[in-house]
Design a protein around this motif. Structure first.
Motif, short mmCIF file in Angstrom:
data_model
loop_
_atom_site.label_atom_id
_atom_site.label_comp_id
_atom_site.label_asym_id
_atom_site.label_seq_id
_atom_site.Cartn_x
_atom_site.Cartn_y
_atom_site.Cartn_z
N TRP A 1 0.82 -1.21 0.00
CA TRP A 1 0.00 0.00 0.00
C TRP A 1 0.86 1.26 0.00
CZ3 TRP A 1 -4.66 -0.50 -1.58
CH2 TRP A 1 -5.37 -1.67 -1.33
N LEU B 1 -6.97 3.84 -5.25
CA LEU B 1 -6.08 4.64 -4.42
C LEU B 1 -4.97 5.28 -5.26
CD1 LEU B 1 -5.24 5.65 -1.67
CD2 LEU B 1 -4.02 3.49 -1.28
N THR B 2 -4.45 4.53 -6.22
CA THR B 2 -3.40 5.07 -7.08
C THR B 2 -3.90 6.24 -7.92
OG1 THR B 2 -2.60 2.79 -7.30
CG2 THR B 2 -1.55 4.44 -8.68
N VAL C 1 0.67 4.29 -2.88
CA VAL C 1 0.59 5.74 -2.64
C VAL C 1 1.76 6.47 -3.32
CG1 VAL C 1 0.65 7.54 -0.87
CG2 VAL C 1 -0.69 5.46 -0.50
N THR D 1 -4.79 9.37 -5.80
CA THR D 1 -3.58 10.08 -5.37
C THR D 1 -2.97 10.85 -6.53
OG1 THR D 1 -3.15 8.32 -3.76
CG2 THR D 1 -1.33 9.80 -4.30
N LEU E 1 -9.50 -1.79 -5.63
CA LEU E 1 -9.13 -0.93 -4.51
C LEU E 1 -7.73 -0.31 -4.67
CD1 LEU E 1 -10.65 -2.92 -1.50
CD2 LEU E 1 -11.56 -0.89 -2.66
N PRO E 2 -6.69 -1.09 -5.00
CA PRO E 2 -5.39 -0.46 -5.25
C PRO E 2 -5.43 0.52 -6.42
CG PRO E 2 -5.13 -2.82 -4.93
CD PRO E 2 -6.59 -2.56 -5.05
N CYS F 1 -1.91 -0.29 -12.42
CA CYS F 1 -2.44 0.85 -11.67
C CYS F 1 -1.70 2.14 -12.01
CB CYS F 1 -2.36 0.58 -10.17
SG CYS F 1 -3.43 -0.73 -9.57
#
Length: 459
Positions: free
Chosen positions: A34, A216-217, A38, A220, A212-213, A178
Motif C-alpha cells: 500500500w 487509491l493510485t 501511494v 492520489t 481498490l489499489p 495501476c
C-alpha cells in the motif's frame, strides 16, 4: 442456477482468491504494497504535470497560442508552416528512434505486453525517453494521443517502486497496471475512469482485489495533478437528454460501430507489424508527417490527438461535408503516424474517430427522425467506439461521463450503443487496440491467465 451465480460472484470478488499459478495470494496486501501504491500515485501525478507542461510549452513555441487547443491556433497559421512543423516532427521522430536504438541496450516493450508476459517489467530509461518524444511530436501535430506518455511514465514509476519494495511478480503486474491507469487519470482528471481502465482493460479483471489499489493510485495521482492542472471536464458540451429516437439509433448504430472498431484495431495491428526498420526509421516519419502537414492545410482537424474536433462534434459544430471527409482522413492519419514509427497514444484518437462515425451515422437518422441534436450522435459514437476498441465497456462509459461532465440524462442510449458495439467487436476480434502487438498464441495465453486470475470465471 441461483446458487451457481452466487458462487461465481463470490469467486470474482473474494479478496483472498488466488492470482496466477505460482504466485501468492494477491488479496493479502502488505503495508509495503500500500505504501508503494501511494508513492506510485504521487510520482505519476508529478510526471503527468511535467509532461502536460512540456506539451503546452512545445505547442506554444512551434504553433503559438496557449493551452491545449491546437485546432484554433493551427487554423490561423500560414500553410507553409504546417508542412515545416510536421516535417520537423518527422525528423525528430526518426532521429529520436535511431538514437534510442543506438544508446539503449534494452528493447522497447508495450505496456500490455509487459504486464502480461514480463510481470510488469519495463526498460525505464527507454520508456521515459519514448514518452517524452511522444509528447513533443503530439504537440507539434502528430495525429496520436497524448495519454500514452503519462501512461508510460506511471508504469515506469510503478516498476521502480516494485523494485524498491521487493514486490512479488503478481503484485508488480497489478501495480504497473495501476500506475498506467493513474497516468491517464492524472492527465485527464478522471480518477474513477482511470482506475477502471487499469483493471478492466490493462489487468483484464474487474475484481475487488484489483479495484481498490487502482482507485487509491488514481485518486492520489489525480489529487497531485490538480495542484497545477485544471480540475474541469476535458470536453465542454451541453447536457443532452435521452429519447426514443436516440435509443433506437443506438441499437442500429452500435453493431456498425462495433464492426468499424474491428477494422480499426486490425489496421492498428497491421501498422504496428509493419513499422520501418533500419535506415527507413529516419525516412518514414518525415514522409508521413510531412503528408499529414500538407493535409492539415485544408483540414487542420487532423492535427494532434483529436480533442478539439471531438469537442466541436459534441456541440454539433462540424458541417456535414467536413464530417464525412474527416471520417476518412482522421483515422488514416493516426494509422499512418503509428505505422511510421511515431510513438503516441490511441485513446483520444479512438474517441475522436468514434465521434466522427457517430456523427456521420446520425446524418440520415436526423433526416428520417428530426429533432435530435447532432452532438448526441457524436457522443454516443465516441463512447461505443471507445468501448469496442478497448473492450472495456464499463471503463468506457465512466470515462465518457468524467471527460464530458455528463450525468445520466441519456445514459440508457449510451449503454445500448456501448453494449452492442462491444459485443460485436469482441465476437469477431479478441484483441483490443492495446493488444494489437500480441500474436494469436499470446492472446490465448493472456485469456488463460485472465481466467485463472478471476478464479476460473470466464469473462
Amino acid at each position: 442456477m441461483k446458487l451457481g451465480g452466487i458462487v461465481a460472484m463470490r469467486r470474482l470478488l473474494a479478496p483472498s482468491a488466488p492470482a496466477l499459478a505460482g504466485a501468492g495470494p494477491v488479496g493479502h496486501f502488505s503495508v509495503v504494497f500500500w505504501l508503494a501504491v501511494v508513492l506510485t500515485g504521487i510520482g505519476t501525478g508529478l510526471a503527468a504535470i511535467a509532461l502536460t507542461e512540456l506539451l503546452q510549452t512545445v505547442q506554444h513555441l512551434v504553433w503559438g497560442g496557449g493551452g491545449l487547443d491546437l485546432l484554433q491556433v493551427a487554423s490561423h497559421t500560414p500553410a507553409w508552416r504546417h508542412v515545416a512543423i510536421l516535417l520537423a516532427a518527422g525528423l525528430l521522430t526518426g532521429a529520436g528512434q535511431l538514437l534510442l536504438t543506438r544508446l539503449t541496450s534494452a528493447n522497447g516493450i508495450d505496456i500490455t505486453t509487459a504486464i502480461w508476459f514480463q510481470a510488469g517489467r519495463l526498460p525505464p530509461w527507454r520508456t521515459l525517453a519514448s514518452a517524452t518524444l511522444s509528447v513533443v511530436i503530439v504537440a507539434m501535430g502528430a495525429s496520436l494521443g497524448r495519454e500514452g506518455a503519462p501512461k508510460q511514465a506511471g508504469a515506469v514509476v510503478a516498476n521502480a517502486m516494485s523494485d524498491r519494495t521487493g514486490l512479488s511478480d503478481d503484485q508488480r503486474r497489478l501495480l504497473v497496471a495501476c500506475g498506467a491507469g493513474a497516468g491517464m487519470a492524472a492527465a485527464y482528471g478522471v480518477p474513477l475512469g482511470g482506475a477502471l481502465f487499469a483493471v478492466e482493460v490493462l489487468r483484464g479483471a474487474l475484481a475487488l482485489r484489483f479495484v481498490l489499489p487502482a482507485l487509491l493510485t488514481t485518486l492520489t495521482a489525480t489529487g497531485v495533478s490538480w495542484l497545477v492542472l485544471p480540475d474541469a471536464p476535458t470536453y465542454r458540451m451541453p447536457n443532452y437528454h435521452g429519447s426514443v429516437s436516440v435509443a433506437a439509433w443506438a441499437l442500429v448504430a452500435g453493431p456498425v460501430i462495433g464492426l468499424a472498431s474491428v477494422l480499426y484495431v486490425r489496421a492498428v495491428a497491421m501498422a504496428d507489424r509493419n513499422r520501418p526498420q533500419g535506415w527507413r526509421r529516419l525516412l518514414a516519419p518525415v514522409v508521413v508527417l510531412g503528408l499529414v502537414g500538407a493535409v492539415s492545410i485544408p483540414f487542420p482537424q487532423v492535427l494532434g490527438n483529436g480533442r478539439d474536433v471531438a469537442e466541436l462534434l459534441f456541440n454539433g459544430q462540424v458541417a456535414p461535408w467536413v464530417l464525412v471527409c474527416l471520417l476518412l482522413l482522421r483515422p488514416a492519419a493516426t494509422i499512418l503516424c503509428l505505422g511510421s514509427g511515431a510513438p503516441g497514444g490511441l485513446f483520444t484518437p479512438s474517441l475522436a474517430t468514434g465521434a466522427l462515425l457517430g456523427g456521420v451515422l446520425g446524418l440520415p437518422w436526423a433526416w428520417l427522425w428530426p429533432g435530435t441534436p447532432a452532438g448526441v450522435f457524436a457522443l454516443m459514437g465516441a463512447g461505443a467506439m471507445l468501448a469496442a476498441t478497448t473492450q472495456g465497456p464499463i471503463s468506457a462509459v465512466v470515462l465518457v461521463m468524467e471527460l464530458t461532465g455528463y450525468a445520466r440524462e441519456a445514459i440508457v442510449p449510451l449503454l445500448l450503443a456501448v453494449a452492442a458495439a462491444t459485443l460485436v467487436a469482441r465476437t469477431i476480434e479478441p484483441r483490443s487496440v492495446y493488444d494489437a502487438r500480441l500474436n494469436d498464441t499470446q492472446v490465448q495465453e493472456r485469456q488463460r491467465m485472465r481466467d485463472h486470475a478471476l478464479g476460473d470465471v470466464s469473462v
